[in-house]
Design a protein around this motif. Structure first.
Motif, PDB file in Angstrom:
ATOM      1  N   THR A 217       0.621  -1.257   0.229  1.00 32.86           N
ATOM      2  CA  THR A 217       0.066   0.094   0.064  1.00 32.86           C
ATOM      3  C   THR A 217       0.798   1.280  -0.084  1.00 32.86           C
ATOM      4  OG1 THR A 217      -0.037   0.117   2.323  1.00 32.86           O
ATOM      5  CG2 THR A 217      -1.834  -1.256   1.253  1.00 32.86           C
ATOM      6  N   GLY A 218       2.152   1.089   0.445  1.00 30.60           N
ATOM      7  CA  GLY A 218       3.033   2.439   0.560  1.00 30.60           C
ATOM      8  C   GLY A 218       2.654   3.096   1.640  1.00 30.60           C
ATOM      9  N   GLU A 219       1.872   2.377   2.792  1.00 31.40           N
ATOM     10  CA  GLU A 219       1.353   3.509   3.924  1.00 31.40           C
ATOM     11  C   GLU A 219       2.602   3.242   5.081  1.00 31.40           C
ATOM     12  OE1 GLU A 219      -2.356   1.867   4.840  1.00 31.40           O
ATOM     13  OE2 GLU A 219      -3.363   3.251   3.185  1.00 31.40           O
ATOM     14  N   LEU A 220       2.873   4.150   5.765  1.00 28.69           N
ATOM     15  CA  LEU A 220       3.665   3.920   6.962  1.00 28.69           C
ATOM     16  C   LEU A 220       2.914   3.359   7.875  1.00 28.69           C
ATOM     17  CD1 LEU A 220       6.383   4.591   8.305  1.00 28.69           C
ATOM     18  CD2 LEU A 220       5.698   6.882   8.810  1.00 28.69           C
ATOM     19  N   ARG A 221       3.360   2.211   8.530  1.00 33.17           N
ATOM     20  CA  ARG A 221       2.629   1.571   9.770  1.00 33.17           C
ATOM     21  C   ARG A 221       3.099   2.248  11.105  1.00 33.17           C
ATOM     22  NH1 ARG A 221       0.849  -4.672  10.675  1.00 33.17           N
ATOM     23  NH2 ARG A 221       0.674  -4.392  13.206  1.00 33.17           N
ATOM     24  N   THR A 222       4.324   2.135  11.156  1.00 36.08           N
ATOM     25  CA  THR A 222       4.913   2.486  12.241  1.00 36.08           C
ATOM     26  C   THR A 222       6.098   3.399  12.131  1.00 36.08           C
ATOM     27  OG1 THR A 222       4.353   0.354  13.508  1.00 36.08           O
ATOM     28  CG2 THR A 222       5.944   1.401  14.572  1.00 36.08           C
ATOM     29  N   LYS A 223       6.293   4.287  12.911  1.00 41.41           N
ATOM     30  CA  LYS A 223       7.374   5.306  13.217  1.00 41.41           C
ATOM     31  C   LYS A 223       7.855   5.013  14.479  1.00 41.41           C
ATOM     32  CE  LYS A 223       8.905  10.141  12.718  1.00 41.41           C
ATOM     33  NZ  LYS A 223       8.484  11.543  12.457  1.00 41.41           N
ATOM     34  N   MET A 224       9.056   4.378  14.785  1.00 45.66           N
ATOM     35  CA  MET A 224       9.412   4.132  16.018  1.00 45.66           C
ATOM     36  C   MET A 224      10.380   5.118  16.690  1.00 45.66           C
ATOM     37  SD  MET A 224      11.133   0.775  17.496  1.00 45.66           S
ATOM     38  CE  MET A 224      12.183   0.541  18.861  1.00 45.66           C
ATOM     39  N   SER A 225      10.350   5.351  17.722  1.00 43.31           N
ATOM     40  CA  SER A 225      11.498   6.180  18.520  1.00 43.31           C
ATOM     41  C   SER A 225      11.298   6.079  20.142  1.00 43.31           C
ATOM     42  CB  SER A 225      11.571   7.645  18.062  1.00 43.31           C
ATOM     43  OG  SER A 225      12.708   8.391  18.746  1.00 43.31           O
ATOM     44  N   GLN A 226      12.338   5.236  20.522  1.00 37.58           N
ATOM     45  CA  GLN A 226      12.240   5.273  22.212  1.00 37.58           C
ATOM     46  C   GLN A 226      12.778   6.422  22.929  1.00 37.58           C
ATOM     47  OE1 GLN A 226      10.959   2.497  23.710  1.00 37.58           O
ATOM     48  NE2 GLN A 226      10.225   1.740  21.703  1.00 37.58           N
ATOM     49  N   SER A 227      13.824   7.138  22.260  1.00 44.70           N
ATOM     50  CA  SER A 227      14.490   8.317  23.110  1.00 44.70           C
ATOM     51  C   SER A 227      14.987   8.827  21.902  1.00 44.70           C
ATOM     52  CB  SER A 227      15.439   7.707  24.077  1.00 44.70           C
ATOM     53  OG  SER A 227      16.416   8.875  24.466  1.00 44.70           O
ATOM     54  N   HIS A 228      15.326  10.441  22.022  1.00 44.87           N
ATOM     55  CA  HIS A 228      15.864  11.337  21.000  1.00 44.87           C
ATOM     56  C   HIS A 228      17.308  11.059  21.213  1.00 44.87           C
ATOM     57  CE1 HIS A 228      12.546  13.232  19.851  1.00 44.87           C
ATOM     58  NE2 HIS A 228      11.936  13.519  21.071  1.00 44.87           N
ATOM     59  N   GLU A 229      17.834  10.347  22.327  1.00 46.33           N
ATOM     60  CA  GLU A 229      19.304  10.035  22.544  1.00 46.33           C
ATOM     61  C   GLU A 229      19.715   8.806  21.831  1.00 46.33           C
ATOM     62  OE1 GLU A 229      21.346  12.364  24.069  1.00 46.33           O
ATOM     63  OE2 GLU A 229      19.478  13.215  24.482  1.00 46.33           O
ATOM     64  N   ASP A 230      18.774   8.019  21.352  1.00 43.18           N
ATOM     65  CA  ASP A 230      19.095   6.749  20.402  1.00 43.18           C
ATOM     66  C   ASP A 230      19.685   6.794  19.111  1.00 43.18           C
ATOM     67  OD1 ASP A 230      18.007   5.257  22.603  1.00 43.18           O
ATOM     68  OD2 ASP A 230      15.989   4.672  21.481  1.00 43.18           O
ATOM     69  N   SER A 231      20.421   5.983  18.607  1.00 49.89           N
ATOM     70  CA  SER A 231      20.942   5.895  17.354  1.00 49.89           C
ATOM     71  C   SER A 231      20.522   4.400  16.826  1.00 49.89           C
ATOM     72  CB  SER A 231      22.482   6.007  17.430  1.00 49.89           C
ATOM     73  OG  SER A 231      23.034   5.807  16.056  1.00 49.89           O
ATOM     74  N   LEU A 232      19.239   4.569  16.143  1.00 53.66           N
ATOM     75  CA  LEU A 232      18.917   3.171  15.324  1.00 53.66           C
ATOM     76  C   LEU A 232      19.367   3.088  14.001  1.00 53.66           C
ATOM     77  CD1 LEU A 232      15.363   3.016  16.840  1.00 53.66           C
ATOM     78  CD2 LEU A 232      17.259   2.366  17.963  1.00 53.66           C
ATOM     79  N   THR A 233      20.372   2.450  13.784  1.00 58.35           N
ATOM     80  CA  THR A 233      21.014   2.454  12.572  1.00 58.35           C
ATOM     81  C   THR A 233      20.961   1.120  11.936  1.00 58.35           C
ATOM     82  OG1 THR A 233      23.115   1.807  13.565  1.00 58.35           O
ATOM     83  CG2 THR A 233      22.672   4.088  13.279  1.00 58.35           C
ATOM     84  N   SER A 234      20.595  -0.087  12.615  1.00 59.38           N
ATOM     85  CA  SER A 234      20.387  -1.451  11.928  1.00 59.38           C
ATOM     86  C   SER A 234      19.090  -2.063  12.503  1.00 59.38           C
ATOM     87  CB  SER A 234      21.690  -2.094  12.488  1.00 59.38           C
ATOM     88  OG  SER A 234      21.788  -3.406  11.786  1.00 59.38           O
ATOM     89  N   VAL A 235      18.981  -3.101  11.868  1.00 57.45           N
ATOM     90  CA  VAL A 235      17.492  -3.706  12.191  1.00 57.45           C
ATOM     91  C   VAL A 235      17.549  -5.215  11.535  1.00 57.45           C
ATOM     92  CG1 VAL A 235      16.351  -2.874  10.140  1.00 57.45           C
ATOM     93  CG2 VAL A 235      14.986  -3.634  12.300  1.00 57.45           C
ATOM     94  N   ALA A 236      17.016  -6.197  12.410  1.00 59.10           N
ATOM     95  CA  ALA A 236      16.938  -7.615  11.796  1.00 59.10           C
ATOM     96  C   ALA A 236      15.535  -7.930  12.133  1.00 59.10           C
ATOM     97  CB  ALA A 236      17.906  -8.403  12.119  1.00 59.10           C
ATOM     98  N   TRP A 237      14.971  -8.771  11.251  1.00 62.57           N
ATOM     99  CA  TRP A 237      13.454  -9.299  11.525  1.00 62.57           C
ATOM    100  C   TRP A 237      13.573 -10.724  12.100  1.00 62.57           C
ATOM    101  CZ3 TRP A 237       8.538  -7.488  10.679  1.00 62.57           C
ATOM    102  CH2 TRP A 237       8.514  -6.288  10.038  1.00 62.57           C
ATOM    103  N   ASN A 238      12.781 -11.029  13.222  1.00 64.77           N
ATOM    104  CA  ASN A 238      12.760 -12.260  13.656  1.00 64.77           C
ATOM    105  C   ASN A 238      12.277 -13.213  12.588  1.00 64.77           C
ATOM    106  OD1 ASN A 238      11.348 -14.599  15.167  1.00 64.77           O
ATOM    107  ND2 ASN A 238      12.421 -13.823  16.745  1.00 64.77           N
TER     108      ASN A 238
END
Length: 627
Positions: A380-401
């Motif tokens: 659909t091209g829709e954004l389902r989730t925009k995640m941010s736990q803290s502004h101090e975080d650095s989320l640069t990598s991700v992996a699916w279970n």
């Protein structure tokens, strides 16, 4: 000498000799031979004697070496399997060899016909006692390594025969006879008692179909008896009975070895011999390999940092410094890509992408100063989730279970989270400065490279962790093979390293690539993941065969650092590369092959009018054979 003659007769009777002449192969004393033209020729100790027409008789036959005898027996077995029995008889007669021991022939026939009374343990024991005698007294067998333990083999063979007899009685509804076999013949063997308990449970089967299903057995008949015979033959020395289909086995091994040694072999072939030519050696041309630019995608307006094919190979996602993600549709027929969707709204450039296991979702991460990640619905091209736990975080990598319901994410500021599809925090691991992440297929273990130049395994269920890989320089990125056994690392100032995760050893260091402190993503790819590709700071794409340290191809065309490469998991002849020059290049086989190349596609004859089909053949959609 009567003693020597008796020993020779015993050896011949026990199968230790494969010649069927009464004397050694080629060593005759005095022989009278009748020819088709009525002439009689005599040889005396190998010296030709003239016949009554003054025509010299043929000299004695050359003594066959052991390897020559083996080849004749292999050919004879193959011809026999084809039903050419008269040809086999003639071959054995002329060569003076014997295909197998006469007792083995009788034994084979009794098994195939299901004549279990004629393969009683007593007769089988006598047969195997001969085998034991061969092992003890025959120096020829010992020299060839044919050492078999008669006692153990007797019990194994008896068990297999009685098991078949028992199952056939059950299928015929002869429950009392089957019970007698179980109690009076199988159980006293005291062999594989666990299997005997399982066999006893089959007495409760209500009908034949139920029995065949539970026993995973073909049923009474030639199919199951042939399979039984194949098992029995493994306990007999080849001087007595050849292993089944031995010539085909050797030919398959030779074909497979040639494929493994071919640097450019990148297609899935039928494992049978019918699809290959045995007349020429296997050879794949470099023109059949993804070394040629098929397409240049220029829709991004800044550096392209990442690219990744979907798991089903039908899409390619690319992330750029221009803050967009572009999803490309792959036309599997012509292997061309076209723009499908542009995903916008990221606050930073997109440096990492991860497809969900079912390709329904795509997660985008940013560079070091990005504290957010975006989870998109691809269809659909829709954004389902925009995640941010803290502004101090650095989320640069991700992996699916592997279950597709969770993912892990983290960065170099010490955060390491496990979340659901709505971005809700499920677990966290404090103090881990993550460079790259990967979830193993067990669904419990997460691999993470960190700032201590290592890869550690983290288990979120029991909260344990362990060291798996230790390098001497920073690990900029890594990826794992489909079977979870191998890890491919891009190591700062060192290049590309291959590690065995199970044995925790460095397998190979690949040469050629220029790797400084930029994050470059390499990949496994090709048929059976036999190849490795990586970008490089010298603007090239390097490809290695997994077993070779030197590159087999260096692809030129990009004008700045190549940040990422991705090999299509379904089409082994399709490779993508993303570069700081703002382009994505799609690599494939040579777009046009001359007639010689077309005819050399692993032995398949391709007419000039069919050259348009060559690309699909190379990519794996059409099987090729040996050339």
């Amino acid at each position: 000498d009567s003693g020597a003659g008796g020993a020779l007769q015993f050896a011949a009777a026990s199968g230790s000799l494969s010649c069927r002449n009464g004397t050694q192969n080629g060593e005759s004393s005095s022989t009278v031979a009748a020819h088709s033209n009525g002439l009689i020729s005599v040889t005396n100790n190998g010296n030709a004697v003239s016949n009554n027409n003054g025509v010299a008789a043929q000299p004695k036959k050359k003594r066959l070496s052991q390897s020559e005898e083996d080849v004749i027996r292999l050919i004879g077995q193959h011809l026999n399997d084809l039903g050419l029995n008269q040809t086999v008889d003639l071959l054995m007669q002329e060569s003076g060899c014997r295909l197998e021991h006469p007792s083995a022939t009788k034994f084979r026939n009794h098994v195939i016909e299901g004549e279990w009374d004629k393969v009683q343990p007593s007769s089988l024991n006598c047969f195997l006692n001969l085998q034991q005698a061969v092992t003890v007294v025959c120096a020829l067998c010992l020299g060839r390594g044919e050492v078999y333990c008669s006692t153990n083999n007797t019990r194994r063979m008896k068990f297999l025969l009685l098991q078949q007899k028992y199952l056939e009685y059950l299928e015929d509804g002869k429950v009392l006879e089957a019970l007698q076999v179980l109690r009076a013949e199988l159980t006293p063997l005291k062999y594989n008692t666990e299997r005997i308990h399982i066999l006893s449970g089959y007495l409760m089967c209500s009908h034949a179909e139920d029995l065949r299903a539970k026993a995973e057995w073909e049923g009474k008949g030639t199919a199951s008896r042939t399979k039984l015979l194949d098992k029995l033959q493994t306990y007999l020395p080849p001087s007595v009975m050849l292993p089944p289909r031995r010539l085909q086995t050797l030919l398959k091994q030779a074909v497979e070895l040639q494929r493994e040694r071919c640097l450019y072999h990148n297609t899935k072939l039928d494992s049978g011999l019918d699809s290959v030519s045995l007349l020429l050696d296997h050879s794949c041309s470099r023109k059949q390999f993804p070394c040629y630019t098929q397409q240049i995608l220029t829709e991004h307006c800044n550096e392209v940092w990442f690219c990744k094919f979907s798991n089903d190979g039908t899409k390619l996602a690319t992330g750029s410094k221009d803050t967009t993600v572009i999803v490309w549709q792959v036309d599997m027929e012509i292997q061309q890509l076209k723009l499908m969707k542009t995903l916008e709204g990221h606050a930073y450039g997109v440096s990492y992408l991860a497809w969900s296991p079912d390709d329904a979702y795509l997660i985008a991460c940013g560079p070091d100063d990005c504290s957010e990640l975006w989870l998109w619905n691809v269809q659909t091209g829709e954004l389902r989730t925009k995640m941010s736990q803290s502004h101090e975080d650095s989320l640069t990598s991700v992996a699916w279970n592997p279950d597709g319901k969770r993912f892990v994410t983290g960065g170099q500021r010490g955060q390491f989270y496990q979340c659901d599809l709505d971005g809700n925090l499920l677990d966290s691991w404090e103090g881990v400065r993550v460079q790259c992440l990967w979830c193993l297929s067990d669904g419990r273990t997460v691999l993470a490279s960190d700032t201590h130049q290592r890869i550690r395994g983290y288990n979120f269920e029991d909260l344990t962790d362990r060291n798996i890989v230790q390098e001497d320089h920073p690990i900029m990125s890594f990826t794992v093979s489909k079977n979870g056994r191998l890890a491919l690392l891009n190591v700062a100032t060192q290049g590309v390293h291959l590690w065995d995760l199970q044995d925790r050893v460095l397998v190979r260091k690949y040469q050629g690539v220029t790797q400084g402190f930029y994050t470059i993503h390499s990949c496994f790819g090709g048929h059976n993941e036999d190849f490795i590709a990586s970008g490089s700071e010298d603007h090239k794409v390097y490809i290695w065969h997994r077993r070779s340290e030197l590159p087999i191809a260096e692809l030129t065309g990009h004008t700045r650092t190549v940040n990422c490469v991705s090999w299509n998991p379904v089409v082994p002849g399709l490779l993508a590369s993303a570069s700081d020059d703002g382009t994505i290049r799609i690599w494939g086989p040579a777009p046009f092959l001359d007639v010689q190349d077309a005819e050399g596609l692993n032995g398949m004859k391709v007419k000039p009018s069919h050259l348009s089909r060559c690309r699909s053949l190379i990519s794996g959609s059409v099987n090729c054979s040996l050339s």
